[in-house]
Scaffold this motif. Sequence first.
Motif, PDB file in Angstrom:
ATOM      1  N   ALA A  84       0.854  -1.197   0.000  1.00 54.48           N
ATOM      2  CA  ALA A  84       0.000   0.000   0.000  1.00 54.48           C
ATOM      3  C   ALA A  84       0.885   1.239   0.000  1.00 54.48           C
ATOM      4  O   ALA A  84       1.898   1.285   0.699  1.00 54.48           O
ATOM      5  CB  ALA A  84      -0.895  -0.009   1.229  1.00 54.48           C
ATOM      6  N   GLN A  99     -10.193   4.521  -9.165  1.00 54.60           N
ATOM      7  CA  GLN A  99     -11.072   4.972  -8.066  1.00 54.60           C
ATOM      8  C   GLN A  99     -12.529   5.053  -8.546  1.00 54.60           C
ATOM      9  O   GLN A  99     -13.447   4.653  -7.853  1.00 54.60           O
ATOM     10  CB  GLN A  99     -10.615   6.346  -7.570  1.00 54.60           C
ATOM     11  CG  GLN A  99     -11.499   6.876  -6.438  1.00 54.60           C
ATOM     12  CD  GLN A  99     -11.048   8.227  -5.926  1.00 54.60           C
ATOM     13  OE1 GLN A  99     -10.035   8.768  -6.347  1.00 54.60           O
ATOM     14  NE2 GLN A  99     -11.795   8.780  -4.979  1.00 54.60           N
ATOM     15  N   ASP A 102      -5.749   2.424  -7.773  1.00 55.74           N
ATOM     16  CA  ASP A 102      -5.642   3.814  -7.329  1.00 55.74           C
ATOM     17  C   ASP A 102      -6.901   4.178  -6.547  1.00 55.74           C
ATOM     18  O   ASP A 102      -7.958   4.391  -7.133  1.00 55.74           O
ATOM     19  CB  ASP A 102      -5.483   4.729  -8.561  1.00 55.74           C
ATOM     20  CG  ASP A 102      -5.160   6.151  -8.161  1.00 55.74           C
ATOM     21  OD1 ASP A 102      -4.961   6.407  -6.953  1.00 55.74           O
ATOM     22  OD2 ASP A 102      -5.096   7.018  -9.066  1.00 55.74           O
ATOM     23  N   GLU A 103      -6.751   4.218  -5.234  1.00 55.74           N
ATOM     24  CA  GLU A 103      -7.877   4.523  -4.334  1.00 55.74           C
ATOM     25  C   GLU A 103      -9.108   3.665  -4.687  1.00 55.74           C
ATOM     26  O   GLU A 103     -10.183   4.208  -4.986  1.00 55.74           O
ATOM     27  CB  GLU A 103      -8.269   6.001  -4.454  1.00 55.74           C
ATOM     28  CG  GLU A 103      -7.151   6.972  -4.165  1.00 55.74           C
ATOM     29  CD  GLU A 103      -7.090   7.401  -2.698  1.00 55.74           C
ATOM     30  OE1 GLU A 103      -7.776   6.757  -1.873  1.00 55.74           O
ATOM     31  OE2 GLU A 103      -6.346   8.317  -2.379  1.00 55.74           O
ATOM     32  N   THR A 118     -11.226   2.100  -3.069  1.00 54.91           N
ATOM     33  CA  THR A 118     -12.419   2.198  -2.204  1.00 54.91           C
ATOM     34  C   THR A 118     -12.815   3.659  -1.985  1.00 54.91           C
ATOM     35  O   THR A 118     -13.720   3.948  -1.202  1.00 54.91           O
ATOM     36  CB  THR A 118     -12.147   1.527  -0.832  1.00 54.91           C
ATOM     37  OG1 THR A 118     -10.998   2.166  -0.243  1.00 54.91           O
ATOM     38  CG2 THR A 118     -11.885   0.060  -0.988  1.00 54.91           C
ATOM     39  N   GLY A 119     -12.132   4.561  -2.668  1.00 51.23           N
ATOM     40  CA  GLY A 119     -12.319   5.994  -2.428  1.00 51.23           C
ATOM     41  C   GLY A 119     -13.710   6.502  -2.726  1.00 51.23           C
ATOM     42  O   GLY A 119     -14.131   7.524  -2.187  1.00 51.23           O
ATOM     43  N   MET A 140      -1.265  -0.744  -4.215  1.00 48.60           N
ATOM     44  CA  MET A 140      -2.503   0.031  -4.032  1.00 48.60           C
ATOM     45  C   MET A 140      -2.194   1.396  -3.408  1.00 48.60           C
ATOM     46  O   MET A 140      -1.466   1.485  -2.424  1.00 48.60           O
ATOM     47  CB  MET A 140      -3.444  -0.756  -3.115  1.00 48.60           C
ATOM     48  CG  MET A 140      -4.711  -0.011  -2.743  1.00 48.60           C
ATOM     49  SD  MET A 140      -5.818  -1.006  -1.686  1.00 48.60           S
ATOM     50  CE  MET A 140      -4.946  -0.983  -0.121  1.00 48.60           C
ATOM     51  N   THR A 161      -3.772   4.472  -1.395  1.00 51.70           N
ATOM     52  CA  THR A 161      -4.975   4.754  -0.598  1.00 51.70           C
ATOM     53  C   THR A 161      -4.714   5.862   0.426  1.00 51.70           C
ATOM     54  O   THR A 161      -3.575   6.082   0.854  1.00 51.70           O
ATOM     55  CB  THR A 161      -5.484   3.472   0.108  1.00 51.70           C
ATOM     56  OG1 THR A 161      -6.682   3.768   0.804  1.00 51.70           O
ATOM     57  CG2 THR A 161      -4.468   2.890   1.072  1.00 51.70           C
ATOM     58  N   HIS A 162      -5.805   6.535   0.773  1.00 47.59           N
ATOM     59  CA  HIS A 162      -5.751   7.499   1.866  1.00 47.59           C
ATOM     60  C   HIS A 162      -6.256   6.847   3.151  1.00 47.59           C
ATOM     61  O   HIS A 162      -6.062   7.374   4.241  1.00 47.59           O
ATOM     62  CB  HIS A 162      -6.693   8.682   1.564  1.00 47.59           C
ATOM     63  CG  HIS A 162      -6.065   9.743   0.757  1.00 47.59           C
ATOM     64  ND1 HIS A 162      -6.381   9.987  -0.556  1.00 47.59           N
ATOM     65  CD2 HIS A 162      -5.105  10.662   1.076  1.00 47.59           C
ATOM     66  CE1 HIS A 162      -5.672  10.999  -0.997  1.00 47.59           C
ATOM     67  NE2 HIS A 162      -4.880  11.431  -0.019  1.00 47.59           N
ATOM     68  N   ASP A 163      -6.947   5.721   2.951  1.00 46.39           N
ATOM     69  CA  ASP A 163      -7.699   5.109   4.044  1.00 46.39           C
ATOM     70  C   ASP A 163      -6.818   4.130   4.840  1.00 46.39           C
ATOM     71  O   ASP A 163      -6.403   3.091   4.317  1.00 46.39           O
ATOM     72  CB  ASP A 163      -8.901   4.369   3.415  1.00 46.39           C
ATOM     73  CG  ASP A 163      -9.757   3.673   4.456  1.00 46.39           C
ATOM     74  OD1 ASP A 163      -9.477   3.818   5.659  1.00 46.39           O
ATOM     75  OD2 ASP A 163     -10.702   2.964   4.040  1.00 46.39           O
ATOM     76  N   ALA A 174      -7.983   0.541   4.778  1.00 43.96           N
ATOM     77  CA  ALA A 174      -7.675  -0.166   3.530  1.00 43.96           C
ATOM     78  C   ALA A 174      -6.207  -0.574   3.523  1.00 43.96           C
ATOM     79  O   ALA A 174      -5.859  -1.713   3.158  1.00 43.96           O
ATOM     80  CB  ALA A 174      -7.972   0.739   2.331  1.00 43.96           C
TER      81      ALA A 174
END
Lengths: 227, 386
Positions: free
Chosen positions: A38, A93, A169-170, A172-173, A200, A202-204, A207
């Motif tokens: 990630a 995304q 790319d994100e 689950t965004g 991956m 992600t910001h999350d 995730a």
Amino acid sequence: MSTLIEVTNLQKSYWRNNIEIPVLNKLNLGVESGEFLALMGPSGSGKTTLLNLIAGIDRPTEGKITIDGSDIAKMSESNLAKWRSANIGFIFQFYNLIPVLTAYENVELPLLLTKLKKDERKKHVETALTIVGLGDRMHHSPKQLSGGQEQRVAIARAIVTDPLILVADEPTGDLDKNSATEILNLMEKLNKEYKKTIVMVTHDPHAAERAGRILHLEKGELVKETV
Amino acid sequence: MKILKIMFKNSMRHKLRTSLTILGISVAVIAFIVMRSIVSAWDVGVEAAAADRVIVRNSVSFIFPIPYAYKDKLEKIDGVKRVTWANWFGGVYKEKENFFGRLAVDHNTFLDVYPEFLITPDEKKMFMDDIQSCIIGEATANQFNIKKGDIVTLQGDIYPGNWDFKVAAVYKPRDKITDATGMYFRWDYLNERLEKESPDRANDAGWYVLQVNDPKQIAAISQKVDNYFKNSAAATKTESERAFNQGFISSSSAILTAMNVVSFVIIGIIMLVLGNTMIMSARERTREYSVLKTLGFSGKHLTGLILGESLLISLIGGTVGLLLGEMVVTGLGQVVPKTIFPLLEVTTLNIILAMVAALLTGFIASIFPIHKAVNTKIVDGFRFVG
């Protein structure tokens, strides 16, 4: 495990009004085959740019990206396109499905570039859609699917050619919590059961927790690694 | 097949926009076909000209006669097989607007020099035996319900008085381009009456028609004729029948050129309309093209998709326009008297021109969107906000 992705002294700059905007600065990175990595970091840290470079949809300013022994930075556009179709599965995304095509036809798209016959393509598409749990929604158009289902179709499209690497790319965004969990479960399954190498962005943090390793980027440099 | 399906689905994304574009192309092709058919109909006289016929007329103007005495001299010129002659009669048949060509011709030679007018041997005999007889083209006969044996009365204007003719035959044209509207009566009937009523106008021919042995000798024969009569009372101008007929339509050449130009301008305008549609479509799909490129589709694939879609729209529009255009031209052909346009039809050349123009429109309209789609970087395409 062997090193599948090797990034050496990678630099990427964009030019705006004759002003150079550095995005990645002499970045070095190795990803093992079968790893789930990630990439995290604040906006503008260069994580999506790094992902795009690994996926071969952008060109580095300097440095080397070797994937499974091939230096993709040196490939011509047409060779790079062929390489992408065989080796990369991209999950976006916003799903990026073609709205006029059904789920089946969207998943079949990458196979149209192969020499597979119609019935062979059918087998691959049905397998991919079954893996993502949409075997019963094959002939639905994107408009008839929920966001989570659309993303699952996008994942089926990404895996249908059985690529070496999945880049996301994100992923689950744009999804609600339940759909995001389903997608992450699916990606985890692809990594663990089908041994897919996944990179991956992600910001999350939730995730990112699903990944085996988390790299933090800031201002184009790797600042922290969490295993 | 799959790619074709994608092209078709792409073209049907905005049904109203695509339908309007197809309608625009169809209307342009209809206008193109109708105008080109009228231009072609104008040229039928030129196309119908025989290769072995030469027209000798007064060098001052077509309306001035040539002495009948020239006939013997013309017959003696090397390379001349037959000589016939005719006078433009004019006149009115019932109403002024009932126009069709009426000519006095030499009955002994006319049908030999003009074998494209088909009558039976019996009818020919009747034409030979009766000085008041005439033959009438079937288009005119049908239009005015004239039958064999009828008496046709013309009110003379160039040659005053009432003139009665007995219809010896309704002639059939040998082919589609032969004029089926003319009325031909015997020159000796005209001349005999002129000798009695206006002797100073008798014994003149409007023009001579020479049938030559070798069409390649037309230029030499023409020069020989004109040189021969150079210092005579009526100097001549001699030219092939094709050139003579062309001279007739040259007075309308400005209109024809304008129609030709307008027909192509219409195609140019519709090219801009289709170009605009394709640019809008490609702009809306900038992200999708980036997705396809990410999946491995190359510039060639995108070129095929965009070009194919543009050609598909132009092909549908062109075909619809062609079918409707053919119906319009056929309808016009039935409504407009044969005396104005003896042959109004959609020619193979015009079909080819219309389809080539439609497909060329599709091709040119796709150039800019293809250039844009192929040359936009994938990452820039994803950032694009349409």
